[in-house]
Design a protein around this motif. Structure first.
Motif, PDB file in Angstrom:
ATOM      1  N   ALA A   1       3.281  -0.449   7.690  1.00 28.24           N
ATOM      2  CA  ALA A   1       3.394   0.863   7.033  1.00 28.24           C
ATOM      3  C   ALA A   1       2.710   1.937   7.877  1.00 28.24           C
ATOM      4  CB  ALA A   1       2.778   0.816   5.635  1.00 28.24           C
ATOM      5  N   ILE A   2       1.536   1.615   8.408  1.00 25.35           N
ATOM      6  CA  ILE A   2       0.797   2.561   9.243  1.00 25.35           C
ATOM      7  C   ILE A   2       1.569   2.858  10.522  1.00 25.35           C
ATOM      8  CG2 ILE A   2      -1.273   2.826  10.672  1.00 25.35           C
ATOM      9  CD1 ILE A   2      -2.722   1.142   8.421  1.00 25.35           C
ATOM     10  N   SER A   3       2.093   1.810  11.125  1.00 21.43           N
ATOM     11  CA  SER A   3       2.850   1.964  12.352  1.00 21.43           C
ATOM     12  C   SER A   3       4.089   2.849  12.128  1.00 21.43           C
ATOM     13  CB  SER A   3       3.236   0.582  12.868  1.00 21.43           C
ATOM     14  OG  SER A   3       4.240   0.684  13.814  1.00 21.43           O
ATOM     15  N   PHE A   4       4.742   2.646  10.986  1.00 25.02           N
ATOM     16  CA  PHE A   4       5.932   3.437  10.629  1.00 25.02           C
ATOM     17  C   PHE A   4       5.597   4.919  10.480  1.00 25.02           C
ATOM     18  CE2 PHE A   4       8.905   5.251   7.535  1.00 25.02           C
ATOM     19  CZ  PHE A   4      10.132   4.810   8.010  1.00 25.02           C
TER      20      PHE A   4
ATOM     21  N   LYS B   1       5.776   1.535  -7.664  1.00 29.51           N
ATOM     22  CA  LYS B   1       5.978   0.438  -8.613  1.00 29.51           C
ATOM     23  C   LYS B   1       6.990  -0.570  -8.086  1.00 29.51           C
ATOM     24  CE  LYS B   1       4.785   3.124 -12.696  1.00 29.51           C
ATOM     25  NZ  LYS B   1       5.336   4.022 -13.717  1.00 29.51           N
ATOM     26  N   LYS B   2       8.065  -0.052  -7.501  1.00 30.19           N
ATOM     27  CA  LYS B   2       9.070  -0.930  -6.907  1.00 30.19           C
ATOM     28  C   LYS B   2       8.432  -1.796  -5.822  1.00 30.19           C
ATOM     29  CE  LYS B   2      12.820   1.894  -6.957  1.00 30.19           C
ATOM     30  NZ  LYS B   2      13.884   2.753  -6.370  1.00 30.19           N
ATOM     31  N   THR B   3       7.635  -1.158  -4.970  1.00 36.61           N
ATOM     32  CA  THR B   3       6.972  -1.866  -3.868  1.00 36.61           C
ATOM     33  C   THR B   3       5.981  -2.904  -4.402  1.00 36.61           C
ATOM     34  OG1 THR B   3       7.169   0.135  -2.536  1.00 36.61           O
ATOM     35  CG2 THR B   3       5.654  -1.555  -1.740  1.00 36.61           C
ATOM     36  N   ALA B   4       5.329  -2.567  -5.502  1.00 37.31           N
ATOM     37  CA  ALA B   4       4.309  -3.463  -6.059  1.00 37.31           C
ATOM     38  C   ALA B   4       4.902  -4.780  -6.553  1.00 37.31           C
ATOM     39  CB  ALA B   4       3.565  -2.768  -7.192  1.00 37.31           C
ATOM     40  N   GLN B   5       6.204  -4.810  -6.759  1.00 36.30           N
ATOM     41  CA  GLN B   5       6.835  -6.058  -7.203  1.00 36.30           C
ATOM     42  C   GLN B   5       6.699  -7.170  -6.162  1.00 36.30           C
ATOM     43  OE1 GLN B   5      10.839  -5.097  -8.385  1.00 36.30           O
ATOM     44  NE2 GLN B   5      10.147  -3.764 -10.051  1.00 36.30           N
ATOM     45  N   PHE B   6       6.612  -6.771  -4.880  1.00 29.80           N
ATOM     46  CA  PHE B   6       6.398  -7.806  -3.853  1.00 29.80           C
ATOM     47  C   PHE B   6       5.130  -7.565  -3.041  1.00 29.80           C
ATOM     48  CE2 PHE B   6       9.232  -4.539  -2.261  1.00 29.80           C
ATOM     49  CZ  PHE B   6       8.690  -4.213  -1.036  1.00 29.80           C
ATOM     50  N   TYR B   7       4.508  -6.366  -3.195  1.00 27.23           N
ATOM     51  CA  TYR B   7       3.232  -6.079  -2.542  1.00 27.23           C
ATOM     52  C   TYR B   7       2.305  -5.449  -3.584  1.00 27.23           C
ATOM     53  CZ  TYR B   7      -0.231  -4.207   0.678  1.00 27.23           C
ATOM     54  OH  TYR B   7      -1.403  -3.920   1.314  1.00 27.23           O
TER      55      TYR B   7
ATOM     56  N   ALA C   1       8.264   2.944   2.043  1.00 28.06           N
ATOM     57  CA  ALA C   1       9.158   2.376   1.026  1.00 28.06           C
ATOM     58  C   ALA C   1      10.393   3.251   0.811  1.00 28.06           C
ATOM     59  CB  ALA C   1       8.396   2.215  -0.292  1.00 28.06           C
ATOM     60  N   ARG C   2      10.165   4.548   0.727  1.00 28.05           N
ATOM     61  CA  ARG C   2      11.275   5.451   0.405  1.00 28.05           C
ATOM     62  C   ARG C   2      12.302   5.507   1.540  1.00 28.05           C
ATOM     63  NH1 ARG C   2      12.616  11.157   0.624  1.00 28.05           N
ATOM     64  NH2 ARG C   2      10.837  11.617   1.935  1.00 28.05           N
TER      65      ARG C   2
ATOM     66  N   LEU D   1      12.604  -5.094   2.175  1.00 26.75           N
ATOM     67  CA  LEU D   1      12.942  -6.205   1.286  1.00 26.75           C
ATOM     68  C   LEU D   1      13.327  -7.445   2.074  1.00 26.75           C
ATOM     69  CD1 LEU D   1      14.878  -4.339  -1.538  1.00 26.75           C
ATOM     70  CD2 LEU D   1      12.625  -5.410  -1.671  1.00 26.75           C
ATOM     71  N   LYS D   2      13.903  -7.240   3.253  1.00 27.04           N
ATOM     72  CA  LYS D   2      14.263  -8.391   4.094  1.00 27.04           C
ATOM     73  C   LYS D   2      13.037  -9.027   4.731  1.00 27.04           C
ATOM     74  CE  LYS D   2      18.489  -6.197   5.511  1.00 27.04           C
ATOM     75  NZ  LYS D   2      18.918  -5.349   6.625  1.00 27.04           N
ATOM     76  N   SER D   3      11.995  -8.209   4.960  1.00 29.02           N
ATOM     77  CA  SER D   3      10.856  -8.697   5.749  1.00 29.02           C
ATOM     78  C   SER D   3       9.754  -9.367   4.942  1.00 29.02           C
ATOM     79  CB  SER D   3      10.222  -7.537   6.522  1.00 29.02           C
ATOM     80  OG  SER D   3      11.215  -6.760   7.146  1.00 29.02           O
ATOM     81  N   TYR D   4       9.613  -9.010   3.658  1.00 27.43           N
ATOM     82  CA  TYR D   4       8.429  -9.504   2.931  1.00 27.43           C
ATOM     83  C   TYR D   4       8.795 -10.415   1.761  1.00 27.43           C
ATOM     84  CZ  TYR D   4       6.214  -5.900   5.684  1.00 27.43           C
ATOM     85  OH  TYR D   4       5.775  -5.133   6.738  1.00 27.43           O
TER      86      TYR D   4
END
Length: 276
Positions: free
Chosen positions: A91-94, A235-241, A265-266, A273-276
């Motif tokens: 995320a930081i790199s992005f 919230k969407k992201t929190a489902q897997f992170y 995420a946005r 979703l493919k990576s985590y």
DNA sequence: GAACAGGTGAAGT
DNA sequence: ACTTCACCTGTT
């Protein structure tokens, strides 16, 4: 006449990651190396020139712009403290070169009221419309810009006066906020000195201001880097992170972590979703 | 036409 | 404390 200043090295300010990360609504992309917009009542053109970033502005001194772009903060140091795992590393790199802008409190409050349950193009349209009607006109390089209207210009309005915005149920919330700020019930100088928790309580006492909008005001308008807005993307992201919904995990720079996660995420959800 | 978009508050379990 | 739903409007 306009003035030109050098802001920083090109690596210390990414235009896209700063102006198009969802934190602000008054900057527009002109080209890959230039954005134009208005803040603190001054119109500006921010652009890359070789290895540095420069700003041409109709007003506001160099010091004010340095503060606006938070240039005295070292984001590399902050990044290292919130890089707690592989997800954050990515995320930081992005988001390399993103900076949290020090926006004016009233503008942040009003803008994030408008943002609720809305998409970014429409948020920008409504905010622009509000500025065009009630804000001062400022010219830079032959183009007119409209400053965000001072709160006393809005506090004199009655319900229905903002119907032209087509902001729907948010109009009442804007007016409530304007009345409260103008009368001193909400005092931004005081909120600035308060802890994030205390300031949040005062803001959420207003009708139409919940935790999410209040946290955006704390983070983007009052410089509280520990404020952690959780919206639908988080919230969407929190489902897997799960840490995406945990304001405590990242400590005093949680808000900056939030903005990295939000923009990642946005802009990139399908790949994530493919990576985590 | 239905679903959704950087939410919130009221009313219902 | 948690769930559900109405609320304005514009776009897909």
């Amino acid at each position: 006449m306009s003035k030109i200043f050098t802001l920083c090295d090109k690596n210390d300010l990414s235009l896209d990651n700063t102006f198009d990360c969802g934190q602000c609504f008054r900057w527009d992309k002109v080209s890959d190396t230039e954005y134009v917009g208005i803040a603190m009542g001054a119109a500006a053109r921010v652009y890359q020139d070789g290895n540095v970033m420069r700003i041409e502005t109709s007003g506001a001194d160099e010091e004010a712009w340095r503060k606006y772009f938070d240039l005295d903060t070292d984001y590399n140091t902050i990044a290292s403290t919130i890089q707690t795992d592989d997800f954050m590393r990515d995320a930081i790199s992005f988001n390399r070169g993103m900076r949290i802008l020090r926006q004016e409190p009233w503008e942040a409050l009003c803008s994030f009221i408008i943002s609720q349950c809305n998409n970014i193009p429409r948020i920008k349209k409504i905010v622009h419309s509000l500025c065009e009607r009630f804000g001062d006109c400022v010219n830079l390089g032959g183009t007119d810009f409209f400053a965000f209207p001072p709160v006393d210009k809005i506090a004199v309005l009655m319900p229905g006066d903002l119907a032209f915005l087509r902001a729907g149920y948010r109009e009442e919330y804007i007016l409530t906020a304007a009345y409260s700020v103008n009368s001193g019930v909400i005092n931004f100088d005081e909120l600035m000195r308060d802890s994030a928790d205390d300031a949040r309580k005062k803001l959420t006492a207003l009708k139409g201001i919940g935790n999410k909008v209040a946290n955006c005001v704390l983070l983007f308008g009052l410089g509280k880097t520990d404020a952690f807005p959780v919206d639908t993307w988080m919230k969407k992201t929190a489902q897997f992170y799960p840490y995406a919904a945990d304001g405590k995990h990242f400590g005093k720079y949680a808000g900056i972590a939030q903005q990295y996660i939000f923009n990642y995420a946005r802009k990139n959800m399908s790949n994530i979703l493919k990576s985590y």
